[in-house]
Design an enzyme around this catalytic site. Structure first.
Site, PDB file in Angstrom:
ATOM      1  N   ASP A  32     -12.224  -0.251 -19.070  1.00  0.00           N
ATOM      2  CA  ASP A  32     -12.138   0.318 -17.714  1.00  0.00           C
ATOM      3  C   ASP A  32     -13.320  -0.182 -16.887  1.00  0.00           C
ATOM      4  OD1 ASP A  32     -12.088   2.300 -15.466  1.00  0.00           O
ATOM      5  OD2 ASP A  32     -10.562   3.239 -16.718  1.00  0.00           O
ATOM      6  N   THR A  36     -11.837   3.777 -10.181  1.00  0.00           N
ATOM      7  CA  THR A  36     -11.355   5.119  -9.816  1.00  0.00           C
ATOM      8  C   THR A  36     -11.452   6.096 -10.992  1.00  0.00           C
ATOM      9  OG1 THR A  36      -9.090   4.407 -10.322  1.00  0.00           O
ATOM     10  CG2 THR A  36      -9.741   4.369  -8.006  1.00  0.00           C
ATOM     11  N   GLY A  37     -11.845   5.606 -12.146  1.00  0.00           N
ATOM     12  CA  GLY A  37     -11.975   6.459 -13.327  1.00  0.00           C
ATOM     13  C   GLY A  37     -13.393   6.983 -13.461  1.00  0.00           C
ATOM     14  N   ILE A  62      -9.765 -10.665 -20.422  1.00  0.00           N
ATOM     15  CA  ILE A  62      -9.877  -9.623 -21.458  1.00  0.00           C
ATOM     16  C   ILE A  62     -10.109 -10.287 -22.803  1.00  0.00           C
ATOM     17  CG2 ILE A  62      -8.822  -7.599 -22.512  1.00  0.00           C
ATOM     18  CD1 ILE A  62      -6.898  -7.382 -20.198  1.00  0.00           C
ATOM     19  N   ASN A 100      -3.258 -10.768 -17.812  1.00  0.00           N
ATOM     20  CA  ASN A 100      -4.286 -10.806 -18.861  1.00  0.00           C
ATOM     21  C   ASN A 100      -3.948  -9.862 -20.016  1.00  0.00           C
ATOM     22  OD1 ASN A 100      -5.843 -12.676 -17.468  1.00  0.00           O
ATOM     23  ND2 ASN A 100      -7.073 -11.110 -16.426  1.00  0.00           N
ATOM     24  N   GLY A 103      -1.276 -11.338 -22.008  1.00  0.00           N
ATOM     25  CA  GLY A 103      -1.837 -12.448 -22.795  1.00  0.00           C
ATOM     26  C   GLY A 103      -2.542 -11.932 -24.040  1.00  0.00           C
ATOM     27  N   TYR A 146       0.689  -1.600  -3.666  1.00  0.00           N
ATOM     28  CA  TYR A 146       0.875  -0.915  -4.957  1.00  0.00           C
ATOM     29  C   TYR A 146       2.291  -1.141  -5.478  1.00  0.00           C
ATOM     30  CZ  TYR A 146       0.917   3.082  -8.241  1.00  0.00           C
ATOM     31  OH  TYR A 146       1.025   3.893  -9.357  1.00  0.00           O
ATOM     32  N   THR A 176       2.451  12.910 -11.391  1.00  0.00           N
ATOM     33  CA  THR A 176       1.890  13.672 -12.508  1.00  0.00           C
ATOM     34  C   THR A 176       0.582  14.331 -12.069  1.00  0.00           C
ATOM     35  OG1 THR A 176       2.888  12.078 -14.012  1.00  0.00           O
ATOM     36  CG2 THR A 176       1.184  13.490 -14.930  1.00  0.00           C
ATOM     37  N   ARG A 187      -4.399  13.101  -3.340  1.00  0.00           N
ATOM     38  CA  ARG A 187      -2.997  13.394  -3.615  1.00  0.00           C
ATOM     39  C   ARG A 187      -2.682  14.833  -3.175  1.00  0.00           C
ATOM     40  NH1 ARG A 187      -3.638  10.714  -9.523  1.00  0.00           N
ATOM     41  NH2 ARG A 187      -2.796   8.673  -9.079  1.00  0.00           N
TER      42      ARG A 187
HETATM   43  P1  NAD Z   1      -6.597   6.623 -12.184  1.00  0.00           P
HETATM   44  O1  NAD Z   1      -7.100   5.979 -10.973  1.00  0.00           O
HETATM   45  O2  NAD Z   1      -7.147   7.955 -12.555  1.00  0.00           O
HETATM   46  O3  NAD Z   1      -6.733   5.676 -13.447  1.00  0.00           O
HETATM   47  C1  NAD Z   1      -6.695   4.280 -13.368  1.00  0.00           C
HETATM   48  C2  NAD Z   1      -7.830   3.740 -14.185  1.00  0.00           C
HETATM   49  O4  NAD Z   1      -7.787   2.316 -14.142  1.00  0.00           O
HETATM   50  C3  NAD Z   1      -9.203   4.159 -13.656  1.00  0.00           C
HETATM   51  O5  NAD Z   1     -10.002   4.627 -14.704  1.00  0.00           O
HETATM   52  C4  NAD Z   1      -9.757   2.866 -13.049  1.00  0.00           C
HETATM   53  O6  NAD Z   1     -11.151   2.823 -13.055  1.00  0.00           O
HETATM   54  C5  NAD Z   1      -9.102   1.829 -13.938  1.00  0.00           C
HETATM   55  N1  NAD Z   1      -8.996   0.499 -13.326  1.00  0.00           N
HETATM   56  C6  NAD Z   1      -8.470   0.184 -12.109  1.00  0.00           C
HETATM   57  N2  NAD Z   1      -8.559  -1.139 -11.893  1.00  0.00           N
HETATM   58  C7  NAD Z   1      -9.136  -1.673 -13.013  1.00  0.00           C
HETATM   59  C8  NAD Z   1      -9.491  -2.985 -13.404  1.00  0.00           C
HETATM   60  N3  NAD Z   1      -9.289  -4.054 -12.602  1.00  0.00           N
HETATM   61  N4  NAD Z   1     -10.066  -3.169 -14.621  1.00  0.00           N
HETATM   62  C9  NAD Z   1     -10.276  -2.123 -15.437  1.00  0.00           C
HETATM   63  N5  NAD Z   1      -9.977  -0.851 -15.120  1.00  0.00           N
HETATM   64  C10 NAD Z   1      -9.404  -0.634 -13.914  1.00  0.00           C
HETATM   65  O7  NAD Z   1      -5.009   6.724 -12.010  1.00  0.00           O
HETATM   66  P2  NAD Z   1      -3.919   7.418 -12.917  1.00  0.00           P
HETATM   67  O8  NAD Z   1      -3.236   8.436 -12.102  1.00  0.00           O
HETATM   68  O9  NAD Z   1      -4.502   7.817 -14.232  1.00  0.00           O
HETATM   69  O10 NAD Z   1      -2.913   6.217 -13.145  1.00  0.00           O
HETATM   70  C11 NAD Z   1      -2.917   5.469 -14.341  1.00  0.00           C
HETATM   71  C12 NAD Z   1      -1.732   4.525 -14.358  1.00  0.00           C
HETATM   72  O11 NAD Z   1      -0.518   5.266 -14.243  1.00  0.00           O
HETATM   73  C13 NAD Z   1      -1.750   3.524 -13.211  1.00  0.00           C
HETATM   74  O12 NAD Z   1      -1.295   2.279 -13.674  1.00  0.00           O
HETATM   75  C14 NAD Z   1      -0.762   4.106 -12.227  1.00  0.00           C
HETATM   76  O13 NAD Z   1      -0.169   3.117 -11.437  1.00  0.00           O
HETATM   77  C15 NAD Z   1       0.234   4.794 -13.133  1.00  0.00           C
HETATM   78  N6  NAD Z   1       0.923   5.910 -12.445  1.00  0.00           N
HETATM   79  C16 NAD Z   1       0.308   7.116 -12.249  1.00  0.00           C
HETATM   80  C17 NAD Z   1       0.992   8.134 -11.593  1.00  0.00           C
HETATM   81  C18 NAD Z   1       0.389   9.506 -11.378  1.00  0.00           C
HETATM   82  O14 NAD Z   1       1.092  10.406 -10.877  1.00  0.00           O
HETATM   83  N7  NAD Z   1      -0.836   9.763 -11.743  1.00  0.00           N
HETATM   84  C19 NAD Z   1       2.288   7.917 -11.126  1.00  0.00           C
HETATM   85  C20 NAD Z   1       2.859   6.654 -11.311  1.00  0.00           C
HETATM   86  C21 NAD Z   1       2.171   5.666 -12.006  1.00  0.00           C
HETATM   87  N1  UDP Z   2       0.668  14.995   1.269  1.00  0.00           N
HETATM   88  C1  UDP Z   2       0.434  16.070   2.109  1.00  0.00           C
HETATM   89  N2  UDP Z   2      -0.843  16.514   2.222  1.00  0.00           N
HETATM   90  C2  UDP Z   2      -1.885  16.002   1.538  1.00  0.00           C
HETATM   91  C3  UDP Z   2      -1.635  14.924   0.657  1.00  0.00           C
HETATM   92  C4  UDP Z   2      -0.340  14.443   0.539  1.00  0.00           C
HETATM   93  O1  UDP Z   2       1.353  16.579   2.752  1.00  0.00           O
HETATM   94  O2  UDP Z   2      -3.007  16.492   1.706  1.00  0.00           O
HETATM   95  C5  UDP Z   2       2.049  14.514   1.137  1.00  0.00           C
HETATM   96  C6  UDP Z   2       2.226  12.997   1.198  1.00  0.00           C
HETATM   97  O3  UDP Z   2       2.328  12.556   2.524  1.00  0.00           O
HETATM   98  C7  UDP Z   2       3.524  12.840   0.418  1.00  0.00           C
HETATM   99  C8  UDP Z   2       3.482  13.968  -0.622  1.00  0.00           C
HETATM  100  O4  UDP Z   2       2.529  14.907  -0.124  1.00  0.00           O
HETATM  101  O5  UDP Z   2       4.620  13.048   1.262  1.00  0.00           O
HETATM  102  C9  UDP Z   2       3.054  13.526  -2.002  1.00  0.00           C
HETATM  103  O6  UDP Z   2       1.850  12.794  -1.847  1.00  0.00           O
HETATM  104  P1  UDP Z   2       0.984  12.348  -3.098  1.00  0.00           P
HETATM  105  O7  UDP Z   2      -0.202  11.643  -2.556  1.00  0.00           O
HETATM  106  O8  UDP Z   2       0.753  13.498  -3.985  1.00  0.00           O
HETATM  107  O9  UDP Z   2       1.911  11.362  -3.906  1.00  0.00           O
HETATM  108  P2  UDP Z   2       2.908  10.174  -3.497  1.00  0.00           P
HETATM  109  O10 UDP Z   2       3.069  10.099  -2.019  1.00  0.00           O
HETATM  110  O11 UDP Z   2       2.289   8.968  -4.067  1.00  0.00           O
HETATM  111  O12 UDP Z   2       4.162  10.569  -4.148  1.00  0.00           O
END
Ligand code: NAD
Ligand code: UDP
Length: 313
Positions: A32, A36-37, A62, A100, A103, A146, A176, A187
Site C-alpha cells: 500500500d 487513502t489508506g 511490484i 503490474n 504480471g 474511476y 460497502t 461518502r
Molecule cells: P480505500 O481508499 O480505503 O482503500 C484503497 C487502498 O488502496 C488504500 O489503502 C490506498 O492507500 C491504496 N492505494 C491506492 N492507490 C495505490 C497505489 N497506487 N499503490 C498502492 N496502494 C494504493 O478504499 P476501499 O473502499 O477500501 O476500496 C478498496 C477497493 O474496493 C478499491 O479497488 C475500490 O475500487 C473497490 N470498491 C470499494 C467500494 C466501497 O464501497 N468501499 C465499492 C466498489 C469498489
Molecule cells: N451523498 C449525499 N450527501 C453526502 C454524500 C453523498 O447526498 O454528504 C449522495 C451522493 O450524491 C450519492 C449517494 O449519496 O447520490 C451515495 O454517495 P456515496 O459517495 O456514498 O457513494 P456513490 O455515489 O459512489 O455510490
C-alpha cells in the site's frame, strides 16, 4: 494455508481482508502507498506471524520475493471526493497498477482477484443490475476516471485469463460501509453518521431520491472469500440488494443515532447515478452467499466506531 498478496491492504476493505485471511491461517503480504489508506487499519497486525507490509506504489512496479498463491488487487482510491482530487492516480492504479498486479500473478503462477465495482454500470438503465448488463458510463465526466479505469481493469484481467490462461476472479463491489472507513472520506454513510454524531446538518445532495444499496463490511468480505475459494471467474456482484433512497438513509441515520441533526439539501454532483441495486442471483446460486446484517445494525456498529475515532481525535 496460502501466501496472499493484498494490494491496497491498508485501506478500508483491504484491511478487513488482511485480518480475515490471517484469521483463517493464510500468510499476507500487504502492499500500500497509503494515499487513502492508513497504518492505523493494520497496526494490530504488525508483529503477527505471517503478516508483512511494504509501502509501495503498485502503479510503478511490484516485486514480491518468494512464492505467492494469490494476488488480491484492492489498491484504488474509491470515494467520489477522490475522483476530482487525485484523478490521474486513480487512472494509473486501475490501469498500470492492475497490469503490474496481473504480471505478478502470472510470474508466480498465482490466482488473481480483482476488486471491481458497481460503478462499471455507471448510471444504470437496467435495474437491478445483473452482471450481464454492460453499463451506461460517461467516459469524459468526473466519475469516468474511476469507472473507466475499473472497466479497463476488468478487460485486462479477462485478457490475461483468455490469453495467458491465468486463474482469475472479478468481484463487482456495491456500496460497502463499516468500521475502518475514513470519517472524512466524503461518502454518504460516513458523512451522515459523522454529521449526526456532531449534531451538524445532514447534507443530502439533490433531492435525495437517488438510490443506493448498502452492504455491511463483514458480509462483503465473506462474499470476497467465497468467490476467492470458488471456481467462478465472474464478474460476480457482491452487495446488499436492500435499496434505499439517500433521503431514507439520512432519516435512518438520524433515527438510529438519536441525533438532533436536521437535513439540508445541496447540489447533486455531476453524473451521480440515479439508482443502484445489485442482482445477486449469481452470488447466491454459485457461491451460496447472501448478506445477513441489516442496515440499522450496520449503522449502529459504524456509529460506535466513528464515536471512538472522533473521541480519540
Ligand atoms: P480505500 O481508499 O480505503 O482503500 C484503497 C487502498 O488502496 C488504500 O489503502 C490506498 O492507500 C491504496 N492505494 C491506492 N492507490 C495505490 C497505489 N497506487 N499503490 C498502492 N496502494 C494504493 O478504499 P476501499 O473502499 O477500501 O476500496 C478498496 C477497493 O474496493 C478499491 O479497488 C475500490 O475500487 C473497490 N470498491 C470499494 C467500494 C466501497 O464501497 N468501499 C465499492 C466498489 C469498489
Ligand atoms: N451523498 C449525499 N450527501 C453526502 C454524500 C453523498 O447526498 O454528504 C449522495 C451522493 O450524491 C450519492 C449517494 O449519496 O447520490 C451515495 O454517495 P456515496 O459517495 O456514498 O457513494 P456513490 O455515489 O459512489 O455510490
Amino acid at each position: 494455508m496460502a501466501r496472499i498478496v493484498v494490494t491496497g491492504g491498508a485501506g478500508f476493505l483491504g484491511s478487513h481482508l488482511c485480518h480475515r485471511l490471517l484469521d483463517r491461517g493464510d500468510e499476507v503480504v500487504c502492499l500500500d502507498n497509503l494515499i487513502t489508506g492508513s497504518i492505523t487499519n493494520i497496526e494490530d497486525l504488525f508483529g503477527q506471524p505471517g503478516f508483512s507490509f511494504v509501502e509501495l506504489d503498485v502503479s510503478t512496479f511490484i516485486h514480491v520475493p518468494g512464492d505467492v498463491d494469490a494476488v488480491l488487487h484492492f489498491a484504488s482510491p474509491a470515494s467520489p471526493i477522490d475522483f476530482e482530487r487525485i484523478p490521474i492516480q486513480i487512472l494509473k492504479v486501475g490501469s498500470l497498477g492492475t497490469h503490474n498486479a496481473l504480471g505478478l500473478a502470472k510470474a508466480k503462477d498465482a490466482k488473481f482477484f480483482l476488486a471491481s465495482t458497481s460503478e462499471v454500470y455507471g448510471d444504470p438503465l437496467v435495474h437491478p443490475q445483473p452482471e450481464t448488463y454492460w453499463g451506461n458510463v460517461n467516459p469524459i465526466g468526473p466519475r469516468g476516471v474511476y469507472d473507466e479505469a475499473k472497466r479497463f481493469a476488468e478487460a485486462m484481467t479477462m485478457a490475461y485469463h483468455r490469453h495467458h490462461g491465468l486463474d482469475v476472479r472479478i468481484v463487482r463491489i456495491f456500496n460497502t460501509y463499516g468500521t475502518s472507513m475514513r470519517p472524512d472520506d466524503g461518502r454518504s454513510m460516513s458523512n451522515f453518521i459523522v454529521q449526526a454524531i456532531k449534531g451538524q446538518d445532514i447534507t443530502v445532495y439533490g433531492d435525495g431520491s437517488q438510490t443506493r444499496s448498502f452492504c455491511y463490511v463483514d458480509d462483503e468480505v465473506r462474499g470476497f472469500l467465497a468467490l476467492l475459494d470458488s471456481e467462478v471467474v465472474g464478474p460476480v456482484n457482491i452487495g446488499n440488494p436492500n435499496e434505499y433512497t439517500i433521503l431514507q438513509l439520512a432519516e435512518t441515520v438520524i433515527d438510529v443515532t438519536g441525533s438532533s441533526s436536521k437535513i439540508t439539501f445541496e447540489p447533486l454532483p455531476v453524473d451521480d447515478p440515479t439508482q443502484r441495486k445489485p442482482d445477486i442471483t449469481l452470488a447466491s446460486t454459485k457461491l451460496g452467499w447472501a448478506p445477513e446484517i441489516d442496515l440499522r445494525t450496520g449503522i449502529e456498529r459504524t456509529t460506535e466506531y466513528f464515536r471512538s475515532v472522533l473521541a480519540a481525535g
